[in-house]
Enzyme design. Structure first.
Site, mmCIF file in Angstrom:
data_model
loop_
_atom_site.group_PDB
_atom_site.id
_atom_site.type_symbol
_atom_site.label_atom_id
_atom_site.label_comp_id
_atom_site.label_asym_id
_atom_site.label_seq_id
_atom_site.Cartn_x
_atom_site.Cartn_y
_atom_site.Cartn_z
ATOM 1 N N PHE A 1 0.870 -1.174 0.000
ATOM 2 C CA PHE A 1 0.000 0.000 0.000
ATOM 3 C C PHE A 1 0.906 1.223 0.000
ATOM 4 C CE2 PHE A 1 -2.379 3.439 1.966
ATOM 5 C CZ PHE A 1 -3.584 3.386 1.270
ATOM 6 N N ASP B 1 9.242 2.519 1.845
ATOM 7 C CA ASP B 1 8.025 3.207 2.281
ATOM 8 C C ASP B 1 7.876 2.954 3.779
ATOM 9 O OD1 ASP B 1 5.451 3.967 2.979
ATOM 10 O OD2 ASP B 1 4.535 3.249 1.121
ATOM 11 N N LYS C 1 2.593 10.079 8.491
ATOM 12 C CA LYS C 1 1.874 9.599 9.677
ATOM 13 C C LYS C 1 2.514 10.092 10.971
ATOM 14 C CE LYS C 1 -0.480 5.591 7.647
ATOM 15 N NZ LYS C 1 -1.865 6.027 7.826
#
Length: 391
Positions: A129, A214, A243
């Site tokens: 993702f 990532d 995040k």
């Protein structure tokens, strides 16, 4: 009639009005133990006094100027990140999705400027993702992410997660980069073993290919190291961060070596909001806190404690749970019952968790969660399991 908020989320019937540490308070007054942390975002919990002060102090001074001018807070955060990591340079974004877009652009621009524009293909993995932008969904490649959004951005080769032979065979003269999450989050808390990350780094070096990590979900102290790849003792050429770096304030970043970033010259990329004074002031406060070796060691300790308690939970409820996986305070419970049922049963026990692929429930608490709160969390998950068994 379509709702005034675009109906792309299946939202739980909960409305939170206040947060305190590891707890969220619903509009009706109920207190929920938060093992979601805004999907690995609120790393220092809700309303942490240092973050509140950083934000309010900056808000009283200056909110926004744009990147037409120097931004001292941005420089401070970039200096902290480069001092603490492999990176020589940083570009600030507003999200992990935007970080993915730049990481892809950076890798392809690198080879274009080296006189090899044919090297544009990026190797990616099943279960990944990387956000929901055009580049992000093309990199993930799953039908769930891409159906109905064609034609997709070309230039991605999708490999099965863990298929070493296919990975080795996939490198050719068109390969520009490999993009991978050291721990897949949405994919079901699937860590890449340390030896595999080392092997991947060696493969990239052998073929002269850029390596993109990532770390949007697994980074910023979540595993007990500042970034998850540090456990393997390897470094990427480009890394996506978001995040946790803002502790709840929207900010992301792309970190890169000088060599990997050499194609990104004046005018090749930009952002109106990226790296604005508010976001960077909060980011500095977060990084000052989580980069402390004592804090990181305590995250690792609490992660081991939580995993131990969860292993006991699985043993007590084998009809509901199957196994535990993950690292630090990025943990997942592989379920035998439907993971969505476990999440819903948790709401009744006033605990928040996050579903993921492979029938996994993600546990992503604030890194400041206490030992007593860990015990409380496992007890509530046990009560949720009993309610599922009784039904």
């Amino acid at each position: 009639m379509i709702p005034t908020i675009l109906p792309t989320y299946a939202r739980a019937p909960l409305s939170f009005v206040k947060g305190e540490g590891s707890w969220l308070i619903e509009a009706d007054g109920r207190r929920f133990l938060d093992l979601a942390a805004g999907i690995a975002v609120t790393v220092l919990g809700h309303a942490h006094p240092k973050l509140v002060k950083a934000l309010t102090d900056q808000a009283e001074a200056l909110w926004h100027t744009s990147n037409l001018y120097q931004i001292p807070q941005q420089q401070h955060l970039a200096d902290k990140l480069t001092d603490l990591t492999f990176a020589d340079t940083v570009f600030f974004t507003n999200s992990g999705t935007e970080a993915c877009e730049l990481a892809v652009k950076m890798a392809r621009k690198y080879w274009n400027d080296k006189g090899k524009p044919e090297k544009s293909q990026i190797l990616a993995f099943s279960g990944s993702f990387h956000g929901r932008s055009a580049a992000g969904i093309a990199a993930a490649g799953s039908e769930k992410m891409t159906k109905g959004f064609g034609p997709l951005l070309p230039g991605f080769t999708h490999l099965e997660f863990g298929d070493h032979d296919a990975l080795t065979a996939a490198f050719d003269d068109t390969t520009a980069a490999v993009i991978i999450e050291p721990i897949q989050g949405e994919g079901g808390i699937r860590p890449v073993p340390d030896q595999c990350l080392k092997g991947l780094r060696d493969l990239c070096d052998t073929h002269g290919v850029l390596l993109i990590f990532d770390e949007v979900q697994c980074g910023v102290a979540r595993t007990g190291r500042l970034f998850a790849h540090e456990w393997a003792g390897v470094t990427p050429d480009i890394m996506m961060v978001a995040k946790g770096i803002g502790g709840g304030f929207p900010i992301g970043a792309v970190l890169a070596t000088e060599e990997a970033a050499c194609g990104m010259t004046l005018g090749t990329h930009g952002s109106t909001y990226g790296g604005n004074p508010l976001g960077c002031a909060v980011g500095c406060a977060v990084l000052d806190h989580v980069a402390d070796p004592a804090f990181l060691a305590d995250v690792a300790r609490k992660g081991a404690l939580m995993r131990q308690r969860l292993e006991g939970l699985v043993a007590e409820h084998p009809e509901v749970f199957e196994s535990v996986r993950g690292s630090g305070l990025m943990l997942g419970i592989k379920c035998r019952a439907a993971n969505t049922d476990v999440v819903a049963a948790g709401y009744n026990e006033l605990i928040l968790t996050v579903p993921a692929a492979d029938n996994v429930v993600r546990l992503l608490p604030p890194l400041t969660i206490s030992d007593d709160e860990i015990s409380d969390a496992v007890a509530r998950l046990g009560a949720a399991a009993r309610s599922i068994q009784a039904a």
